[in-house]
Design a protein around this motif. Structure first.
Motif, short mmCIF file in Angstrom:
data_model
loop_
_atom_site.label_atom_id
_atom_site.label_comp_id
_atom_site.label_asym_id
_atom_site.label_seq_id
_atom_site.Cartn_x
_atom_site.Cartn_y
_atom_site.Cartn_z
N GLY A 59 0.84 -1.19 0.00
CA GLY A 59 0.00 0.00 0.00
C GLY A 59 0.86 1.23 0.00
N GLU A 60 0.22 2.35 0.29
CA GLU A 60 0.91 3.63 0.30
C GLU A 60 2.19 3.50 1.13
N GLN A 61 3.32 3.83 0.52
CA GLN A 61 4.60 3.60 1.20
C GLN A 61 4.98 4.79 2.08
N THR A 62 4.14 5.11 3.04
CA THR A 62 4.53 6.08 4.05
C THR A 62 4.22 5.47 5.41
N CYS A 63 5.01 5.89 6.41
CA CYS A 63 4.82 5.34 7.75
C CYS A 63 3.41 5.64 8.26
N ARG A 64 2.93 6.87 7.94
CA ARG A 64 1.65 7.27 8.51
C ARG A 64 0.50 6.46 7.94
N ALA A 65 0.59 6.11 6.64
CA ALA A 65 -0.45 5.27 6.06
C ALA A 65 -0.32 3.85 6.60
N ALA A 66 0.92 3.35 6.71
CA ALA A 66 1.13 1.98 7.19
C ALA A 66 0.65 1.83 8.63
N ALA A 67 0.86 2.87 9.43
CA ALA A 67 0.48 2.77 10.84
C ALA A 67 -1.03 2.61 11.00
N LYS A 68 -1.79 3.05 9.98
CA LYS A 68 -3.25 2.91 10.07
C LYS A 68 -3.72 1.50 9.72
N VAL A 69 -2.84 0.69 9.12
CA VAL A 69 -3.23 -0.68 8.77
C VAL A 69 -2.64 -1.60 9.84
N ALA A 70 -3.41 -1.84 10.87
CA ALA A 70 -3.01 -2.75 11.93
C ALA A 70 -1.63 -2.42 12.49
N GLY A 71 -1.30 -1.14 12.54
CA GLY A 71 -0.04 -0.73 13.16
C GLY A 71 1.17 -0.88 12.26
N GLY A 72 1.00 -1.47 11.08
CA GLY A 72 2.09 -1.48 10.12
C GLY A 72 2.79 -2.80 9.91
N GLY A 73 2.38 -3.86 10.56
CA GLY A 73 2.93 -5.19 10.27
C GLY A 73 4.21 -5.53 11.02
N LYS A 74 4.80 -4.56 11.69
CA LYS A 74 6.02 -4.86 12.44
C LYS A 74 5.66 -5.68 13.68
N GLY A 75 6.54 -6.62 14.03
CA GLY A 75 6.27 -7.46 15.19
C GLY A 75 6.09 -6.65 16.44
N CYS A 76 7.00 -5.69 16.63
CA CYS A 76 6.91 -4.81 17.80
C CYS A 76 6.03 -3.62 17.43
N PHE A 77 4.93 -3.44 18.15
CA PHE A 77 4.00 -2.36 17.80
C PHE A 77 4.64 -1.00 17.91
N TRP A 78 5.56 -0.83 18.88
CA TRP A 78 6.10 0.49 19.15
C TRP A 78 7.21 0.86 18.16
N GLY A 79 7.70 -0.12 17.41
CA GLY A 79 8.93 0.07 16.65
C GLY A 79 8.81 0.91 15.40
N CYS A 80 9.98 1.33 14.89
CA CYS A 80 10.09 2.14 13.68
C CYS A 80 9.66 1.33 12.47
#
Lengths: 448, 311
Positions: free
Chosen positions: B142-163
């Protein structure tokens, strides 16, 4: 504005027609789902403040027992989905990706799983008592938004409601939970309606059903109690017909003002499954321990409508129904407004209306590249609230958030995804709007 | 002077009356315009006298000396309001973090004030979970920005808080001070950072914060999960073991939401807290060598990308 009619069926203007994909599960009766070896009950299953746990680690609880109390008015109670042992109270992953406090509950394997009844709330109770009972039963909007129902029902001073709309539209593709609930739990629905009418003071009730659920509409018409003032309306099949703003314009010809509430047009909308829960729980003094969920999608082997305990981990659910080897993505909810699951460790909550799993080939469309906007205007014709998604999309790409909110009503967007669905250039419009809305809320919170 | 001679011939044929009347009309017009000019000019002179606002001429000069970055790091809206505050004596040139020491000294000598020993602030990232140490649970399309990714289930990173590593901060930084490294983690160039706060605002996970350059003891993790389970998602995460709290001088470090919080109001120039950290989540940021981990920290030698978590 007069309601629009097409072939004699009421509907709203604009909207889209995604493939319905409901035939495989709409005829399957609701079946009880087994208990997972470990249930993870998140304490944030609703919009609002997290509930406060009232159980301790190592404590035995009975099915239906209250395990968390509401933290203020904008919060609800939580009940044990099974008799068992509280293993721990710790953080657990949720569908938002956030880690939320949760109660880890290990059901007793040999238990008969009797449900503990509380103090019943009869229909004769005062509206205030019923609202308190609904909060205590932990009822939230089961359509997906999980907004606490008692908050919606609390009519502020000076406002009134003349029409109550029971939403059995279920326009989301693949999902058939409301369809089955209408067919199998009509008695609870009508009991629930009586409670809701009493609380809101509405005189009239309309049960809205889409035309593809003709059997449910027929069944509700046959069983409609003669002493209730209302009707069952069949609406044209169109997405997002089930959004409450679309229902009001289709059924009543009233439009909710920008940034306004349904109360401004003297109407209130309540999901049919929520109504059924109210009718089922309140006379017995129980709380929500389980809900009906459609498990479907091309990657699911045993599709169906299941009554699933709250807190069932997604991994256990999918292992039980069986999934294809090349399963690629799993959504909680349907493919239009559902949320992609970030991991299989998250659990079923009250807001989960469906679980849809797709294989690589079925999910192909989302991998296609994004092309420039060709100004075809399809999105403008699709947007049910008459925004200009093409223009908003361009503004979002250049981060002109204040122009989007001040001049183009970004905050009215309820993220139905119709614009992204029709876009021939595959521009992720609704995703841009969600990110933009989040950025606007963040800067507002920072300024305050 | 006769009119027809002025036009070089007899023009009386196309004039609307006898020549004397025409001359009258001509003079009346000239007179009226001249009179109007005087009235308006007088009004302007009066307005200039009555509505005059004195502006310190030094403001323009000082504004010219400032870098015109309009970044807001000084705490003012832009360079012009900062220049006004400087000439009024409400701020000192040291607040401007974009200009060099010499430039600040020039402004200070021009205004005859102190430079102001304002310590340089830099943006610090409270995460060290690059792709070589942190896992993804899901793949994000999807949209390759952190802010868009963060809206999709937090962005897929294992650690929710992570970059999330999609580089919104890199794009937002006007001073080219942030670059994504090979492991998709933003690296802040302290020399270029002006502490304007754009990265702080843009990060959907709120991982950036502005700190004084002398704050060398740094917790490079934001995970609020206690226990070793987080290590499955990220090898450099803080497990909340609180060894740093025990080792540090009393009161320097306290544990909040299973994360150590350094109290920078106390003396904090000590490396002891990082010595026993098992993961290297608490680091000493060396001005030259970058973040240094303690000797007990697990060594990370992986250069490539960590595989996604099994599903």
């Amino acid at each position: 504005m007069r309601p629009m009619r097409l072939l004699g069926l009421k509907t709203f203007r604009h909207g889209v027609h995604p493939p319905e994909s409901k035939d495989e599960t709409s005829g399957l009766p609701i079946r009880q789902f087994p208990f997972a070896p470990l249930l993870i009950v998140p304490l944030v299953q609703h919009m609002g403040a997290p509930s406060i746990p009232v159980v301790e680690e190592g404590q035995e609880v009975q099915r239906g027992q209250r395990i968390a109390r509401p933290d203020g008015f904008m919060s609800v109670s939580m009940h044990a989905p099974a008799s068992g042992l509280v293993r721990r109270v710790a953080l657990a992953p949720s569908i938002s990706g956030r880690m939320v406090p949760a109660v880890y509950l290990e059901p007793f394997p040999g238990s008969t799983q009797e449900i503990e009844d509380g103090t019943p709330c009869p229909l004769e109770a005062t509206p205030e008592e019923i609202i308190a009972a609904i909060q205590d039963a932990g009822v939230v909007g089961l359509g997906g938004a999980a907004f606490p129902t008692h908050v919606k029902l609390k009519i502020p001073e000076g406002k009134f409601v003349d029409t109550l709309i029971i939403n059995g539209v279920e326009c989301e593709p693949f999902l058939t939970t409301d369809h089955r609930v209408m067919l199998e739990e009509s008695r609870d629905i009508f009991t629930g309606i009586r409670y809701l009418l009493k609380v809101t003071g509405a005189e009239n009730v309309i049960i809205a059903v889409e035309a593809n659920k003709a059997d449910a509409a027929e069944h509700l018409r046959e069983t409609f109690p003669s002493d209730l003032n209302g009707s069952v309306e069949v609406l044209q099949v169109k997405y997002p017909q089930g959004a409450e703003k679309m229902l009001f314009s289709a059924l009543l010809g009233r439009e909710v003002p920008s940034r306004g509430l349904p109360l401004d047009i003297h109407a209130l909308c309540c999901n049919v499954a929520t109504t059924a829960q109210v009718g089922q729980l309140l006379p017995r003094g129980r709380g929500i321990q389980e809900r009906v969920i459609t498990v479907t999608g091309p990657a699911v082997k045993r599709k169906g409508n299941y009554r699933i305990p709250i807190g069932t981990p997604l991994r256990f659910l999918l292992e039980h129904v069986g999934v294809a080897d090349d399963v690629n993505r799993v959504f909680l909810g349907g493919p239009m407004m559902g949320a992609a699951a970030p991991s299989l460790e998250i659990s079923i909550t009250k807001g989960t209306s469906g679980v849809t799993a797709f294989t690589d080939t079925a999910a192909e469309r989302t991998h296609s590249p994004v092309y420039p906007c060709i100004r075809c205007g399809y999105c403008v014709d699709a947007c049910p609230i008459f925004l200009d998604p093409a223009l908003l999309g361009k503004l979002a790409a250049t981060e002109q958030f204040s122009t989007m909110t001040d001049e183009h009503h970004l905050m009215d967007c309820f993220e139905c995804g119709s614009c992204s669905f029709v876009c021939p250039s595959h521009i992720p419009l609704v995703q841009r709007f969600r990110a933009a809305k989040a950025a606007v809320r963040k800067s507002k919170a920072g300024a305050a | 002077m006769r009119l027809d001679s002025a036009f070089g011939g007899d023009v009386s044929g196309w004039l609307p009356g006898p020549p004397n009347l025409v001359a009258m009309l001509f003079l009346t017009a000239v007179g009226a315009i001249t009179g109007l000019t005087f009235i308006l000019a007088t009004a302007l002179v009066l307005a200039n006298k009555r509505l005059y606002v004195y502006e310190d001429p030094r403001i323009d000069v000082v504004e010219e000396m400032l870098p015109h970055a309009n970044c807001g790091a000084c705490g003012f809206v832009g360079c012009r309001p900062f220049a006004e505050a400087l000439t009024r004596g409400e701020a000192l040139p040291g607040k401007c973090t974009v200009s060099s020491g010499e430039e600040r000294a020039v402004i200070a000598s021009f205004l005859g004030v102190d430079v102001g020993a304002e310590e340089k602030l830099v943006a610090r990232l409270a995460c060290a979970g690059g792709t070589n140490v942190a896992r993804n649970h899901a793949r994000y399309h999807g949209e390759q920005t952190c802010r868009a990714a963060a809206k999709v289930a937090g962005g897929g990173k294992g650690c929710f808080w992570g970059c999330l590593g999609l580089g919104d901060c890199d794009v937002a930084c006007d001073f080219d001070a942030i670059h994504m490294n090979a492991h998709k983690l933003p690296i802040v160039d302290e020399a270029l950072c002006t502490a304007c706060g754009d990265c702080v605002e843009v990060c959907p996970k709120d991982l950036f914060s502005l700190h004084k350059e002398s704050h060398r003891l740094w917790v490079a993790c934001s995970s609020q999960e206690a226990g070793d389970e987080i290590l499955e998602d990220c090898e450099v995460a803080c497990t909340g073991c609180a060894r740093c709290e025990m080792d540090a001088p009393k009161g320097l470090i306290s544990m909040k939401l299973s994360l150590p919080v350094v109290d920078y109001s106390r003396p904090h120039k000590t490396k002891t807290p990082i010595e026993r950290c098992p993961t290297g989540a608490i680091v000493w940021i060396d001005p030259k060598a970058g973040p240094l981990k303690g000797p007990a920290a697990k060594k990370i030698i992986r250069k490539g990308t960590l595989r996604d978590a099994p599903t």
